[in-house]
Design a protein around this motif. Sequence first.
Motif, PDB file in Angstrom:
ATOM      1  N   THR A 384       0.834  -1.210   0.000  1.00  0.00           N
ATOM      2  CA  THR A 384       0.000   0.000   0.000  1.00  0.00           C
ATOM      3  C   THR A 384       0.860   1.247   0.000  1.00  0.00           C
ATOM      4  O   THR A 384       0.595   2.212  -0.739  1.00  0.00           O
ATOM      5  N   PHE A 385       1.921   1.247   0.814  1.00  0.00           N
ATOM      6  CA  PHE A 385       2.815   2.409   0.897  1.00  0.00           C
ATOM      7  C   PHE A 385       3.499   2.642  -0.453  1.00  0.00           C
ATOM      8  O   PHE A 385       3.551   3.771  -0.958  1.00  0.00           O
ATOM      9  N   THR A 427       2.936  11.495   8.449  1.00  0.00           N
ATOM     10  CA  THR A 427       2.659  10.498   9.487  1.00  0.00           C
ATOM     11  C   THR A 427       3.004   9.098   8.989  1.00  0.00           C
ATOM     12  O   THR A 427       3.602   8.292   9.722  1.00  0.00           O
ATOM     13  N   ASP A 428       2.650   8.826   7.719  1.00  0.00           N
ATOM     14  CA  ASP A 428       2.966   7.514   7.136  1.00  0.00           C
ATOM     15  C   ASP A 428       4.475   7.292   7.114  1.00  0.00           C
ATOM     16  O   ASP A 428       4.951   6.189   7.422  1.00  0.00           O
ATOM     17  N   ILE A 429       5.203   8.339   6.739  1.00  0.00           N
ATOM     18  CA  ILE A 429       6.664   8.236   6.666  1.00  0.00           C
ATOM     19  C   ILE A 429       7.252   8.033   8.053  1.00  0.00           C
ATOM     20  O   ILE A 429       8.179   7.235   8.263  1.00  0.00           O
ATOM     21  N   CYS A 434      11.064   5.179   7.317  1.00  0.00           N
ATOM     22  CA  CYS A 434      11.749   4.856   6.053  1.00  0.00           C
ATOM     23  C   CYS A 434      12.204   6.091   5.285  1.00  0.00           C
ATOM     24  O   CYS A 434      12.486   6.002   4.080  1.00  0.00           O
ATOM     25  N   SER A 435      12.256   7.264   5.947  1.00  0.00           N
ATOM     26  CA  SER A 435      12.699   8.471   5.256  1.00  0.00           C
ATOM     27  C   SER A 435      14.105   8.291   4.698  1.00  0.00           C
ATOM     28  O   SER A 435      15.012   7.809   5.396  1.00  0.00           O
ATOM     29  N   THR A 450      12.844   8.212  -4.018  1.00  0.00           N
ATOM     30  CA  THR A 450      13.365   8.321  -2.653  1.00  0.00           C
ATOM     31  C   THR A 450      12.307   8.863  -1.721  1.00  0.00           C
ATOM     32  O   THR A 450      11.663   9.884  -2.029  1.00  0.00           O
ATOM     33  N   VAL A 451      12.107   8.208  -0.597  1.00  0.00           N
ATOM     34  CA  VAL A 451      11.132   8.671   0.390  1.00  0.00           C
ATOM     35  C   VAL A 451      11.640   9.972   1.013  1.00  0.00           C
ATOM     36  O   VAL A 451      12.760  10.011   1.518  1.00  0.00           O
ATOM     37  N   PRO A 452      10.854  11.043   0.969  1.00  0.00           N
ATOM     38  CA  PRO A 452      11.338  12.320   1.506  1.00  0.00           C
ATOM     39  C   PRO A 452      11.462  12.291   3.036  1.00  0.00           C
ATOM     40  O   PRO A 452      10.905  11.447   3.693  1.00  0.00           O
TER      41      PRO A 452
END
Length: 452
Positions: A384-385, A427-429, A434-435, A450-452
Amino acid sequence: MKTRITILLMALFVSFNFGFAQQDEECMNNLSIFDSYVKSKKYDDAYGPWKIVREKCPKFNRAIYVHGEKILKHKIENSAGADQVAHIKDLLKLYDQSREHFSSKYDLAEIMVDKANLVYKYQKELNISIEDEYKMFDDAFKQDKEHFTNAKGLYTYFSLAVDLFDAGKMSAQDMFNKYDDIIEVIEGIINGNTKSLNKLVEKEAAGGTLTKKEGRLKKYYESSIKAFEEQVVPSMDKKLGDRATCEVLIPLYEKNFEDNKSNTVWLQRAMNRMYAKGCKEDPLFLKLVEQKNSIQPTADTAFYLYLLTDEKKYFDQTITLETDPLKKAKLYKKLAGDLKSKGSYSRARQYYMESLKLNPSDGSPYLSIAAMYASSANRCGDTTFNKRAVFWLAASEAEKAGRVDSRLRKVAAQTAASYRAKAPSKTDIFNCTCSGEVIKIGCWIGRSVTVP
């Protein structure tokens, strides 16, 4: 006797120069006065001194005609009846005089179109017929098509052709021909400005800095392209409206086919119009394309045959036959759009990228690629993410459109914002801790984000 004649000639020469100098001084003083008034928009005060210079020294300075246009337009807008008509006619005369005395500064079509636009604006006051209005634009187009580049004039020219058709004074074929004639001119203007714009965009992309002049030119090219693509051409299509539906076109082209089956221009225009109006399913469209391809194969005919048959040989022929970079970019974009509509996203992206290489100032392919990413989020993410992370990729692609194409800056920003709103929240991050991690997006996308 000879000495007396010489002295007399010298006296006349001195007298002439003295008089000319006095005239120059008077004109210079009045020029300075009306120039100052015009700059402060005191047009009524400027009228008197301007008129003196115009009458006594018509070749003295081009400001007579540049400022004179502003002065007389003010007079026209602030008068009525006979006075207004007199000022309108005086401005028409001024346009002629500007070319008479400064021919190198005013192209023939420029003056003719300025006059035609003025007459069209005040058609009721001047009691001008549609036929006479149309003729003014038509004469400009026929006599100096190269310099007929006025956006408003080109639209009005076509609008009047439609009015004549509606009045039963122009045939449907002639109206369609006029549309095509004007569109060809517009495409020439857009292509010329696009080529110049691409050089500046490429300079910036390479890390160069534009000079002030180049910056102004960039804005001009962008605004000109936008005006024609987003205002003039759509307005022409809207004006044409139901006069060019499949129900109208098919009987017309069926009727005229035999007489024009060797006329490559007619065939090209007929198949282009049928394609544009969504008539490609009718057998006549294939008939037109095959006939044109048999006597003059082009990238356009190959493209249409590819759409009709889905045969790769026509696809390859399309790319091979087109040599003009901008036309080839448009074909790549058309091919990509067709593949996109069929769900063949990977190949569509490939051709959108080819289009960008040839026309780097057109940011629309980036928006199309972004849309394909967004629509593939559910099937290309494994969690989902990660599915929602695809929207970061889509937003990044949309933002590229705004960077290379200022015409799309607003829509690109809005599109990117809507995609980012669908991406994982802060909030999800935080919850996934996983940032900074790199997520690989699967299936046809094959990209990382890339996850911010």
